[in-house]
Design an enzyme around this catalytic site. Structure first.
Site, PDB file in Angstrom:
ATOM      1  CG  HIS A  53      21.576  21.881  63.074  1.00  0.00           C
ATOM      2  ND1 HIS A  53      20.968  22.389  61.912  1.00  0.00           N
ATOM      3  CD2 HIS A  53      20.342  20.309  62.626  1.00  0.00           C
ATOM      4  CE1 HIS A  53      19.918  21.770  61.121  1.00  0.00           C
ATOM      5  NE2 HIS A  53      19.247  20.729  61.596  1.00  0.00           N
ATOM      6  CB  SER A  76      26.688  21.581  60.014  1.00  0.00           C
ATOM      7  OG  SER A  76      25.768  21.768  60.860  1.00  0.00           O
ATOM      8  CB  SER A  81      22.750  24.802  61.706  1.00  0.00           C
ATOM      9  OG  SER A  81      23.392  23.171  61.622  1.00  0.00           O
ATOM     10  CG  ASP A 139      18.658  16.581  61.312  1.00  0.00           C
ATOM     11  OD1 ASP A 139      17.561  17.115  60.200  1.00  0.00           O
ATOM     12  OD2 ASP A 139      18.656  18.031  62.024  1.00  0.00           O
ATOM     13  CD  GLU A 201      16.986  14.624  65.139  1.00  0.00           C
ATOM     14  OE1 GLU A 201      17.629  12.810  65.076  1.00  0.00           O
ATOM     15  OE2 GLU A 201      16.351  15.519  66.225  1.00  0.00           O
ATOM     16  CG  ASN A 226      10.412  13.435  62.384  1.00  0.00           C
ATOM     17  OD1 ASN A 226      10.891  14.394  63.357  1.00  0.00           O
ATOM     18  ND2 ASN A 226       9.346  13.266  62.072  1.00  0.00           N
ATOM     19  CE  LYS A 231      13.138  14.641  65.670  1.00  0.00           C
ATOM     20  NZ  LYS A 231      12.546  16.542  65.270  1.00  0.00           N
ATOM     21  CG  ASP A 235      13.163  18.330  67.822  1.00  0.00           C
ATOM     22  OD1 ASP A 235      13.171  19.031  67.237  1.00  0.00           O
ATOM     23  OD2 ASP A 235      14.226  17.624  67.820  1.00  0.00           O
ATOM     24  CG  ASN A 236       9.035  17.314  64.895  1.00  0.00           C
ATOM     25  OD1 ASN A 236      10.250  17.685  66.164  1.00  0.00           O
ATOM     26  ND2 ASN A 236       9.137  17.414  64.053  1.00  0.00           N
ATOM     27  CB  CYS A 240       9.857  25.096  66.594  1.00  0.00           C
ATOM     28  SG  CYS A 240      11.054  23.806  65.356  1.00  0.00           S
ATOM     29  CG  HIS A 346      15.249  19.697  57.527  1.00  0.00           C
ATOM     30  ND1 HIS A 346      16.359  19.916  57.901  1.00  0.00           N
ATOM     31  CD2 HIS A 346      16.764  19.526  56.018  1.00  0.00           C
ATOM     32  CE1 HIS A 346      17.524  19.259  57.666  1.00  0.00           C
ATOM     33  NE2 HIS A 346      17.178  18.670  56.201  1.00  0.00           N
ATOM     34  CG  HIS A 399      14.290  22.541  69.378  1.00  0.00           C
ATOM     35  ND1 HIS A 399      14.418  23.666  68.517  1.00  0.00           N
ATOM     36  CD2 HIS A 399      14.313  21.584  68.402  1.00  0.00           C
ATOM     37  CE1 HIS A 399      13.295  23.352  67.509  1.00  0.00           C
ATOM     38  NE2 HIS A 399      13.761  21.506  67.550  1.00  0.00           N
ATOM     39  CB  SER A 407      15.322  14.076  69.791  1.00  0.00           C
ATOM     40  OG  SER A 407      14.814  15.186  69.877  1.00  0.00           O
ATOM     41  CD  GLN A 411      19.056  10.134  65.527  1.00  0.00           C
ATOM     42  OE1 GLN A 411      19.499   9.166  64.616  1.00  0.00           O
ATOM     43  NE2 GLN A 411      18.284  10.645  63.806  1.00  0.00           N
TER      44      GLN A 411
END
Ligand code: NAI
Length: 478
Positions: A53, A76, A81, A139, A201, A226, A231, A235-236, A240, A346, A399, A407, A411
Site C-alpha cells: 500500500h 501498491s 489504497s 504484501d 507483510e 507477519n 507485527k 498492526d493486525n 485495525c 486482504h 493504519h 511492522s 520489514q
C-alpha cells in the site's frame, strides 16, 4: 537507470512531503534503522521491488530502504489504497522537484483498474537497463505470485488461457502472462532466478508462501514478517482497531453507538475490529469457525453466532477472515435496509461481490468514490464499502504511523537478513529471531514513556533466560 514512474499528480508532492515529515517523528523504529545502518549501508546492491500500500507510512519505509543503500521500485498492493500525495512525494524525493523528480520510481494511484494494477506490478518488477530486482518486499503476495506463475508457464511452455480463470482478476493476470510469454519469453524465469528472497507483510501472503513451499514450488527463501509478534499482535490488532472505524466513519458517518455490528473472524484483525466497534458503543456479534477463537470471543464478552442467524439484525458487517465467500449474495439480500457491508481482510473475495453483481434485478448506485449502494428488487438497499476491498485503506488512510513503524522495522530487518546472509537461508519460509522482535518493541518504548523493569542476574538465572533477552520460548503466544 531510466527514471520511469506513473503516479496521479506530482503537484501533490509538497503536501506528501509535509505529511512524511510528521510521520517520521511517529516512526521511531524506522528512524533508528536509519541511525544504526545509515553509514554502513547493508542494503547497498539491493534492488528491492516493493508491492505494499503506497501510503505516507510506506513512503517512510521506502526512504529508509534507500538510506540503507537500496535501489527501490514500488507499487501498491491494492487498487484503492494509494495515497496520491505520498506516491508523488516518493517520486519527487526529498531533494527533487516536480520538474526534476529525483526519488524512487513508483507506479501507483488511487483507483486503478485491475489491468492497470497488474501493469504497475509488471513495471516495478522490470528494471530497465539493469539486471532486474534481487529482492521483493510483498504484501499479500501478488508480486511473488506473478513471478511464480510466469515461471511456471514458461517452464511448461504452456500458453495461459484467460477464459479458464476462476475470477475476473485472475483472467487479467493470465492475459498479462500471455502477452509477456509472446513478447519476452523468458522474462519471469530470469526475474525469479535473480531474486534472493522475499519478505512478506501479511497473513494472507504468508499463507500463500507456506502453500507454495508445501507444494515444492517456492523459488526463493521468504521471511514471514507477519508472524513477528511486533507485527501481527500490533498492526493486525491495534492498527485495525484504529483504522476500521476510521474507514466506516469517512465512508458513511453513521453513528456506530447502539448499532449491531457483526464481525466475521476473531483472529488478530477481528479482535482489534471488535474492540473498536464496542468502543464506539456498538453491540458486537462475532462469527468464527475455530472453537478456540470462538471461545476467546465469548470470554471477551461478545455474542458468538452464525451469519445465517444474525444476517437480519446486523447494521454493520465486517469480514476479517482471509477466507472466501464469508458474506454471500444471499446474505446481502437478507440484510436490513441500508446495512453497511465492508471487508478488512486482504482480498475482496470475503464478500461475494461477483455474486452480488450477478444477482438479478440488483441496481448499483454510486454515492461517492469507494461507497456504493446496492438496491434489491424489493426496494431495500445495502451500502458496500470499497467494492469489498479492504475498507481501512480504501475508505480511509490505513493504519497510523506508530503501529506501522513496528511492522516496517521488521520489514527492514528481514530485508537485511535475506540480502546480507543469503547463504544462511536455503529456500524455506522463516520468521525473524526473537531477539530482533524484542528489539523492535524496545525501539518503540521511549516514545510512549514506558519504563521497563530490568531483570536482576538472580531473577534471570531463576527463569533461565539471559538478562538481555530473549525472554520467552518460541512457543510462547503473547
Ligand atoms: P487470523 O488467521 O489471525 O484470523 C482470521 C480468523 O478468521 C481466524 O480466527 C479464522 O478461524 C477465522 N475464519 C476463517 N474462516 C472463517 C469463516 N468462514 N467465518 C468466520 N471466521 C472465519 O488472520 P489475521 O491476522 O486476523 O488476518 C485476517 C485478514 O486480514 C488476512 O487476510 C490478512 O492478510 C488481513 N490483514 C489486513 C490488514 C488491514 O490493514 N486491512 C492488516 C493485517 C491483516
Amino acid at each position: 537507470m531510466t527514471f520511469d514512474y506513473k503516479v496521479a499528480d506530482l503537484g501533490l508532492a509538497e503536501f506528501g512531503r509535509k505529511e512524511i515529515r510528521l510521520a517520521e517523528h511517529e516512526m521511531p523504529g524506522l528512524m533508528a534503522m536509519r541511525e544504526q545502518y545509515g553509514d554502513s549501508k547493508p542494503l547497498s546492491g539491493a534492488r528491492i521491488m516493493g508491492s505494499l500500500h503506497m501510503t505516507i507510512q510506506t513512503a517512510v519505509l521506502i526512504e529508509t530502504l534507500v538510506a540503507l543503500g537500496a535501489q527501490v521500485r514500488w507499487v501498491s498492493c491494492n487498487i484503492f489504497s494509494t495515497q496520491d500525495h505520498a506516491a508523488a512525494a516518493v517520486v519527487v524525493g526529498p531533494d527533487g522537484s516536480a520538474d526534476a523528480p529525483a526519488g524512487v520510481p513508483v507506479f501507483a494511484w488511487k483507483g486503478e483498474t485491475l489491468e492497470e494494477y497488474w501493469w504497475c506490478t509488471e513495471q516495478a518488477l522490470k528494471w530497465p537497463g539493469e539486471e532486474g530486482p534481487n529482492m521483493i518486499l510483498d504484501d499479500g503476495g501478488d508480486a511473488t505470485m506473478l513471478v511464480h506463475k510466469g515461471t511456471e508457464f514458461e517452464k511448461a511452455g504452456a500458453v495461459p488461457d484467460p477464459s479458464t480463470a476462476d475470477s475476473e482478476e485472475y483472467a487479467v493476470v493470465l492475459s498479462l502472462l500471455t502477452r509477456t510469454l509472446r513478447e519476452e519469453p523468458q522474462l519471469w524465469t530470469t526475474i525469479g532466478q535473480g531474486i534472493k528472497g522475499v519478505t512478506e507483510e501479511t497473513t494472507t501472503g504468508v499463507h500463500r508462501l507456506y502453500e507454495m513451499h508445501k507444494a515444492g514450488a517456492l523459488l526463493f527463501p521468504a521471511i514471514n514478517v507477519n508472524d513477528s509478534v511486533t507485527k501481527s499482535k500490533f498492526d493486525n490488532k491495534y492498527g485495525c482497531r484504529h483504522s476500521l472505524i476510521d474507514g466506516i466513519n469517512r465512508a458513511t458517518d453513521v453513528l456506530i453507538g447502539g448499532k449491531v455490528a457483526v464481525v466475521c473472524g476473531y483472529g488478530d484483525v477481528g479482535k482489534g475490529c471488535s474492540e473498536s466497534l464496542r468502543g464506539q458503543g456498538a453491540r458486537v456479534i462475532v462469527t468464527e469457525i475455530d472453537p478456540i477463537c470462538a471461545l476467546q470471543a465469548a470470554m471477551d464478552g461478545y455474542q458468538v453466532s452464525t451469519m445465517d442467524d444474525v444476517v437480519g439484525i446486523g447494521d454493520i458487517f465486517v469480514t476479517t477472515t482471509g477466507n472466501k465467500d464469508v458474506i454471500t449474495a444471499d446474505h446481502m439480500a437478507a440484510m436490513k435496509h441500508q446495512a453497511i457491508v465492508g471487508n478488512i481482510g486482504h482480498f475482496d473475495n470475503e464478500i461475494d461481490m461477483a455474486g452480488l453483481y450477478k444477482t438479478a434485478g440488483v441496481e448499483r448506485v454510486n454515492i461517492k468514490p469507494q461507497v456504493d449502494e446496492f438496491r434489491f428488487p424489493d426496494g431495500h438497499t445495502i451500502i458496500v464499502l470499497s467494492e469489498g476491498r479492504l475498507l481501512n485503506l480504501g475508505n480511509a488512510t490505513g493504519h497510523p504511523s506508530f503501529v506501522m513503524s513496528n511492522s516496517f522495522t521488521n520489514q527492514v530487518l528481514a530485508q537485511i537478513e535475506l540480502f546480507v546472509k543469503t547463504a544462511e537461508y536455503p529456500t524455506d519460509v522463516y520468521v525473524l529471531p526473537k531477539h530482533l522482535d524484542e528489539m523492535v518493541a524496545r525501539l518503540h518504548l521511549d516514545a510512549l514513556g514506558v519504563k521497563l523493569t530490568e531483570l536482576s542476574k538472580e531473577q534471570a538465572a531463576y527463569l533461565g533466560v539471559p538478562v538481555e533477552g530473549p525472554y520467552k520460548s518460541e512457543h510462547y503466544r503473547y
